[in-house]
Every structure is written in structure tokens, then in C-alpha cells.
Design a protein around this motif. Structure first.
Motif, short mmCIF file in Angstrom:
data_model
loop_
_atom_site.label_atom_id
_atom_site.label_comp_id
_atom_site.label_asym_id
_atom_site.label_seq_id
_atom_site.Cartn_x
_atom_site.Cartn_y
_atom_site.Cartn_z
N ALA A 40 8.80 1.74 9.42
CA ALA A 40 9.26 1.98 7.91
C ALA A 40 8.74 2.50 6.77
N CYS A 41 7.40 1.64 6.54
CA CYS A 41 6.41 2.25 5.68
C CYS A 41 5.96 3.84 5.77
N LEU A 42 5.94 4.23 7.36
CA LEU A 42 5.52 5.54 7.47
C LEU A 42 6.64 6.55 7.16
N ILE A 43 7.86 6.15 7.49
CA ILE A 43 8.82 7.01 7.50
C ILE A 43 9.29 7.23 5.93
N TYR A 44 9.76 6.15 5.47
CA TYR A 44 10.14 5.99 4.10
C TYR A 44 9.08 6.58 2.97
N GLY A 45 7.93 6.36 3.35
CA GLY A 45 6.93 7.07 2.46
C GLY A 45 6.84 8.31 2.24
N THR A 46 6.87 8.89 3.79
CA THR A 46 6.94 10.40 4.00
C THR A 46 8.17 10.89 3.07
N LEU A 47 9.23 10.18 3.49
CA LEU A 47 10.51 10.84 2.61
C LEU A 47 10.40 10.85 1.07
N PHE A 48 9.76 9.72 0.68
CA PHE A 48 9.59 9.70 -0.75
C PHE A 48 8.81 10.62 -1.40
N LEU A 96 -1.04 14.01 3.35
CA LEU A 96 -1.57 12.67 3.99
C LEU A 96 -0.59 11.77 4.62
N SER A 97 0.66 11.68 4.27
CA SER A 97 1.42 10.57 4.66
C SER A 97 2.14 11.27 5.98
N LEU A 121 0.94 -1.35 0.09
CA LEU A 121 -0.12 0.01 0.06
C LEU A 121 0.75 1.36 0.15
N THR A 122 2.00 1.18 0.72
CA THR A 122 2.96 2.37 0.55
C THR A 122 3.77 2.51 -0.70
N SER A 123 3.91 1.67 -1.40
CA SER A 123 4.86 1.26 -2.77
C SER A 123 3.92 1.72 -3.72
N ILE A 124 2.76 1.32 -3.98
CA ILE A 124 2.17 1.51 -4.97
C ILE A 124 1.62 2.88 -5.54
N PRO A 125 1.31 3.61 -4.66
CA PRO A 125 0.95 5.06 -5.05
C PRO A 125 2.36 5.79 -5.62
N GLY A 126 3.51 5.49 -4.84
CA GLY A 126 4.71 6.26 -5.48
C GLY A 126 5.10 5.66 -6.92
N LEU A 127 5.04 4.12 -7.02
CA LEU A 127 5.22 3.51 -8.36
C LEU A 127 4.50 4.36 -9.55
N THR A 128 3.05 4.40 -9.08
CA THR A 128 2.14 4.79 -9.94
C THR A 128 2.42 6.45 -10.51
N LEU A 146 -5.12 6.02 -4.47
CA LEU A 146 -4.38 5.13 -3.82
C LEU A 146 -3.78 5.48 -2.68
N GLN A 147 -3.29 6.79 -2.47
CA GLN A 147 -2.57 7.29 -1.33
C GLN A 147 -3.62 7.29 -0.23
N LEU A 148 -5.01 7.83 -0.70
CA LEU A 148 -6.02 8.00 0.28
C LEU A 148 -6.51 6.61 1.07
N VAL A 149 -6.26 5.36 0.11
CA VAL A 149 -6.60 4.15 0.69
C VAL A 149 -5.38 3.67 1.60
N GLN A 150 -4.41 4.06 1.33
CA GLN A 150 -3.06 3.58 2.18
C GLN A 150 -3.10 4.28 3.46
N PHE A 151 -3.52 5.50 3.39
CA PHE A 151 -3.83 6.48 4.76
C PHE A 151 -4.58 5.88 5.50
N LEU A 152 -5.93 5.55 5.01
CA LEU A 152 -7.27 4.91 5.73
C LEU A 152 -6.97 3.46 6.33
N VAL A 153 -6.18 2.67 5.55
CA VAL A 153 -5.97 1.32 5.83
C VAL A 153 -5.10 1.22 6.81
#
Length: 224
Positions: A151-159, A185-186, A74-81, A98-105
Motif C-alpha cells: 500500500a505504501c508503494l502503490i499509494y505513494g506512487t499514485l500520490f 523514485l517511487s 516515511l511514505t507520508s512525510i515527503p508528501g505532507l512536506t 525525505l523521498q530519497l530516504v524513503q526510497f533507500l530504507v
């Protein structure tokens, strides 16, 4: 009267003194041995750190491996898209959804499963926002689950922060609002869980103080 003259010939020869001089000890080998041992110790420490890092992210040791994979996906798919799509019209709605789904889940479900935390915001009577937190017992929480989630929260925000900087300096005016939305959101999710963890620690400290105080009261009653 005859005088006998005695001639004494004293043959004094200096003794040859041979001093036994110890040869200089060559410490080169010892120095090399010490350097080798230090290098070997440093390599062992570095290898131990690498093994520890691998163990921290070893998904086979996770208590909830499928949830860890879901958080990572869920963290990788929005960035790759965002990177792969070149069409602004299609990229905006798809990446935001996709990012909103990641945020809510992550906020409402995976946070409880992996680290035992959940947060939300409520409005009080005065119309002010109030952070609300839900915590579960973390005595049996798994370290791998924790590392994956944070790691998903921190690296997603940095990305998304890097994407914002890239679009800003690249003067991509039409693309810049999209990573900004995802970054907000992140970053909000990261802030919420960080506050929730701090609130959980405060509750634990307060509980320990109350237990210690109750124990002292019991001891006082027994001593009376």
C-alpha cells in the motif's frame, strides 16, 4: 272405454352449482420477504468484506507493527512536506532528501523485513544494467505486513502522479520538476519490488517442479 290420460309434470329445476374458487394468493408479502432476505444477504457480504479489509490493515495483527508504522511515516512525510511548504527554495532540498530516504530504507531494509524481498541494479561487463534480487522464505510472512508495504508503494506512487498532473495543468513551472523527481523514485521502487516478486514466484515454481521430478525418480527406483 275410457282413456285415462296421464299427465306427467316434470319439474326440472337447474341445480345451483356453486364453484369453490380459490382466492388469488397475494404474493406481495413473499416478494417483500425475498427482497428483504436478498438485501440482508448483500449487507452481510458487504460487512464481511469490510471486516476482511479491516483485518488486512489491522496493525495489531502485524508481525512487525513498528516497521509498518515506519513505512507509512516515511511514505507520508515527503508528501505532507510538499503540500505544506510554500517556499520553493526550501521545499526542493527537503522533499527530495525525505523521498530519497524513503526510497533507500524501503528498498534495502523494510522490504526484507515486511515481505522478504530486496532488489538492486548492477552493471555487467558490457556496461548494461542488470536487475538483481534477494528473496527470503515467505512461508511465515504476515499478510498485514504485506498489505502495509505494498500500500505504501502503490499509494505513494499514485500520490506523486496526481501531484505531477496538478502542477502540469496548473502551469506551475517551478514546482513541476519536484513531483517528477519523487515520482521517478517511487515508481522505480515499485517496479523493482514487482520484478523481485515475479522472480521469487518463478524460483518457487522451479523448485516445485524439481521436487516433483525428484519424487518421481525415487518412485521409479523403488518400483524397479
Amino acid at each position: 272405454m275410457e282413456s285415462n290420460s296421464l299427465d306427467f309434470k316434470i319439474n326440472i329445476q337447474p341445480k345451483s352449482i356453486t364453484e369453490h374458487v380459490e382466492p388469488d394468493v397475494d404474493l406481495t408479502v413473499d416478494k417483500y420477504d425475498a427482497v428483504y432476505q436478498n438485501t440482508q444477504q448483500e449487507e452481510e457480504v458487504e460487512a464481511a468484506h469490510k471486516d476482511l479489509l479491516i483485518q488486512e490493515y489491522d496493525i495489531t495483527q502485524a508481525a512487525h507493527p513498528y516497521y509498518c508504522v515506519a513505512a507509512l511515516a516515511l511514505t507520508s512525510i515527503p508528501g505532507l512536506t510538499f503540500i505544506l511548504l510554500q517556499d520553493v527554495i526550501h521545499a526542493y532540498p527537503l522533499v527530495i532528501i525525505l523521498q530519497l530516504v524513503q526510497f533507500l530504507v524501503l528498498k534495502n531494509y523494510l522490504g526484507l523485513k515486511l515481505i522478504g524481498l530486496r532488489w538492486w541494479i548492477e552493471m555487467d561487463i558490457k556496461g548494461e544494467q542488470k536487475w538483481m534480487f534477494q528473496t527470503q522464505s515467505q512461508e511465515q510472512s504476515n499478510k498485514v505486513d504485506k498489505y502495509f508495504f505494498w500500500a505504501c508503494l502503490i499509494y505513494g506512487t499514485l500520490f506523486w502522479c496526481l501531484m505531477c498532473l496538478g502542477d502540469f495543468f496548473g502551469v506551475k513551472i517551478f514546482w513541476l520538476p519536484l513531483p517528477i523527481i519523487c515520482l521517478v523514485l517511487s515508481l522505480t521502487n515499485l517496479q523493482g519490488f514487482y520484478k523481485c516478486r515475479g522472480e521469487h514466484k518463478k524460483k518457487l515454481q522451479q523448485l516445485k517442479r524439481e521436487m516433483a521430478k525428484g519424487g518421481m525418480n525415487i518412485v521409479g527406483m523403488i518400483m524397479k
